[in-house]
Design an enzyme around this catalytic site. Structure first.
Site, PDB file in Angstrom:
ATOM      1  N   ASN A 289      28.231  38.353  35.647  1.00 30.05           N
ATOM      2  CA  ASN A 289      29.094  39.143  36.524  1.00 30.05           C
ATOM      3  C   ASN A 289      29.217  40.552  35.948  1.00 30.05           C
ATOM      4  O   ASN A 289      29.803  40.750  34.888  1.00 30.05           O
ATOM      5  CB  ASN A 289      30.464  38.462  36.628  1.00 30.05           C
ATOM      6  CG  ASN A 289      31.423  39.184  37.548  1.00 30.05           C
ATOM      7  OD1 ASN A 289      31.553  40.404  37.501  1.00 30.05           O
ATOM      8  ND2 ASN A 289      32.110  38.419  38.365  1.00 30.05           N
TER       9      ASN A 289
ATOM     10  N   LYS B 223      32.699  41.799  35.047  1.00 31.57           N
ATOM     11  CA  LYS B 223      33.234  41.247  33.795  1.00 31.57           C
ATOM     12  C   LYS B 223      32.612  41.933  32.585  1.00 31.57           C
ATOM     13  O   LYS B 223      33.309  42.258  31.632  1.00 31.57           O
ATOM     14  CB  LYS B 223      32.944  39.740  33.709  1.00 31.57           C
ATOM     15  CG  LYS B 223      33.938  38.878  34.428  1.00 31.57           C
ATOM     16  CD  LYS B 223      33.678  37.421  34.125  1.00 31.57           C
ATOM     17  CE  LYS B 223      34.514  36.534  35.020  1.00 31.57           C
ATOM     18  NZ  LYS B 223      34.283  35.109  34.765  1.00 31.57           N
TER      19      LYS B 223
ATOM     20  N   ASP C 113      36.695  31.622  32.000  1.00 31.78           N
ATOM     21  CA  ASP C 113      36.757  31.188  33.381  1.00 31.78           C
ATOM     22  C   ASP C 113      38.110  31.659  33.860  1.00 31.78           C
ATOM     23  O   ASP C 113      39.124  31.496  33.169  1.00 31.78           O
ATOM     24  CB  ASP C 113      36.598  29.680  33.525  1.00 31.78           C
ATOM     25  CG  ASP C 113      36.231  29.310  34.965  1.00 31.78           C
ATOM     26  OD1 ASP C 113      35.431  30.046  35.578  1.00 31.78           O
ATOM     27  OD2 ASP C 113      36.740  28.301  35.481  1.00 31.78           O
TER      28      ASP C 113
ATOM     29  N   TYR D 288      39.455  39.586  43.751  1.00 31.38           N
ATOM     30  CA  TYR D 288      40.689  39.615  44.549  1.00 31.38           C
ATOM     31  C   TYR D 288      41.581  40.813  44.226  1.00 31.38           C
ATOM     32  O   TYR D 288      42.686  40.918  44.764  1.00 31.38           O
ATOM     33  CB  TYR D 288      41.479  38.317  44.325  1.00 31.38           C
ATOM     34  CG  TYR D 288      40.747  37.084  44.813  1.00 31.38           C
ATOM     35  CD1 TYR D 288      40.825  36.683  46.144  1.00 31.38           C
ATOM     36  CD2 TYR D 288      39.968  36.321  43.944  1.00 31.38           C
ATOM     37  CE1 TYR D 288      40.147  35.563  46.599  1.00 31.38           C
ATOM     38  CE2 TYR D 288      39.284  35.197  44.393  1.00 31.38           C
ATOM     39  CZ  TYR D 288      39.377  34.818  45.718  1.00 31.38           C
ATOM     40  OH  TYR D 288      38.701  33.709  46.171  1.00 31.38           O
ATOM     41  N   ASP D 289      41.116  41.728  43.376  1.00 28.44           N
ATOM     42  CA  ASP D 289      41.943  42.871  42.966  1.00 28.44           C
ATOM     43  C   ASP D 289      42.558  43.646  44.142  1.00 28.44           C
ATOM     44  O   ASP D 289      43.715  44.044  44.063  1.00 28.44           O
ATOM     45  CB  ASP D 289      41.137  43.836  42.081  1.00 28.44           C
ATOM     46  CG  ASP D 289      40.853  43.275  40.694  1.00 28.44           C
ATOM     47  OD1 ASP D 289      41.414  42.213  40.348  1.00 28.44           O
ATOM     48  OD2 ASP D 289      40.076  43.903  39.953  1.00 28.44           O
TER      49      ASP D 289
ATOM     50  N   HIS E 226      45.013  39.699  33.158  1.00 31.26           N
ATOM     51  CA  HIS E 226      44.844  38.382  32.543  1.00 31.26           C
ATOM     52  C   HIS E 226      43.689  38.395  31.543  1.00 31.26           C
ATOM     53  O   HIS E 226      43.815  37.876  30.435  1.00 31.26           O
ATOM     54  CB  HIS E 226      44.611  37.325  33.626  1.00 31.26           C
ATOM     55  CG  HIS E 226      43.488  37.647  34.573  1.00 31.26           C
ATOM     56  ND1 HIS E 226      43.392  38.845  35.259  1.00 31.26           N
ATOM     57  CD2 HIS E 226      42.384  36.937  34.947  1.00 31.26           C
ATOM     58  CE1 HIS E 226      42.292  38.850  36.007  1.00 31.26           C
ATOM     59  NE2 HIS E 226      41.671  37.703  35.835  1.00 31.26           N
TER      60      HIS E 226
END
Length: 197
Positions: free
Chosen positions: A10, A13, A69, A156-157, A182
Site C-alpha cells: 500500500n 502506508k 493491520d 476512509y480519511d 492510529h
C-alpha cells in the site's frame, strides 16, 4: 542503518511510515522491492493478519519485518467494516467504492450515533519463527461524516471526522495527521520497543 521490511504494498502506508521515521536510524523497505507478494489475510483479528503479513515478508526476504493491520470500526455497524476495511465493497474494491458502501450503510444513522475509531495493530518479527513478536496498538477516536471532505490521506480519511480538529482526517496536513493517527500512535510505541531490542 537498520533495514526492516514493511509487509505492505500500500503506497499510502509506505509513504506514511517513511514520514514518521524521518531522522531515525531505520530504513523501511517495502516488500515490493523484493517481489514479495501480498499474502491472503485469513486471520480473524487485526493482530492475526499483521503477524501473517510480517511472517510472510520475513520468510521471503530473510530480514526483520514490520506489518500492521488496521481498519475502521463503526459502532452503529457493530464494529464493521473492521478487518474487512480494505475490501468492504468487495475483494478488489477501490477506496471510493468502500466509502460509498459505508455512507450508504449509515444513511439513516443520526450524527450522534456515528461514532467510530481507526485501529492499528502493528507487529515486528525479528525472523519468521519469532515466538515473541513485538505487538503495539494505536487507536484514533472520531465519527463518520455524511459526505467526504479533503484531499489528503487515503482510505476512509475523507469521511473520518477528527473532533478535536473540527475537520476530516483528509483535511489535516500530513504532520498533524501523523501525530494523531492510529498508525502514528502504534508506530511511536513500536519505535520505543525497537530502541530496546
Amino acid at each position: 542503518m537498520k533495514q526492516i521490511i514493511l509487509a505492505s504494498s500500500n503506497r499510502g502506508k509506505v509513504r506514511e511510515f517513511n514520514e514518521l521515521l524521518t531522522g531515525r536510524d531505520l530504513e523501511i523497505i517495502p516488500q515490493s522491492h523484493f517481489n514479495v507478494p501480498d499474502i491472503e489475510e485469513t486471520g480473524l483479528s487485526f493482530v492475526e493478519n499483521a503477524i501473517l503479513k510480517a511472517r510472510n515478508a520475513a520468510e521471503l526476504t530473510g530480514k526483520p519485518a514490520i506489518a500492521d493491520d488496521s481498519g475502521l470500526e463503526v459502532d452503529a455497524l457493530s464494529g464493521a467494516p473492521g478487518i474487512y476495511s480494505a475490501r468492504y465493497a468487495g475483494p478488489d474494491a477501490s477506496d471510493e467504492a468502500n466509502l460509498t458502501k459505508l455512507l450508504e450503510n449509515l444513511l439513516e444513522v443520526p450524527e450522534q450515533d456515528r461514532t467510530a475509531r481507526f485501529q492499528c495493530l502493528m507487529v515486528y518479527l525479528r525472523h519468521p519463527g519469532d515466538p515473541t513478536p513485538a505487538i503495539c496498538q494505536g487507536t484514533w477516536e472520531g465519527s463518520i461524516l455524511f459526505e467526504p471532505r479533503g484531499e489528503n490521506g487515503f482510505g476512509y480519511d475523507p469521511v473520518f471526522l477528527v473532533p478535536e480538529q473540527g475537520c476530516s482526517a483528509a483535511e489535516l496536513p500530513p504532520g498533524i495527521k501523523n501525530s494523531l493517527s492510529h498508525r502514528g500512535k502504534a508506530l511511536q510505541k513500536m519505535l520505543s520497543v525497537l530502541a530496546k531490542l
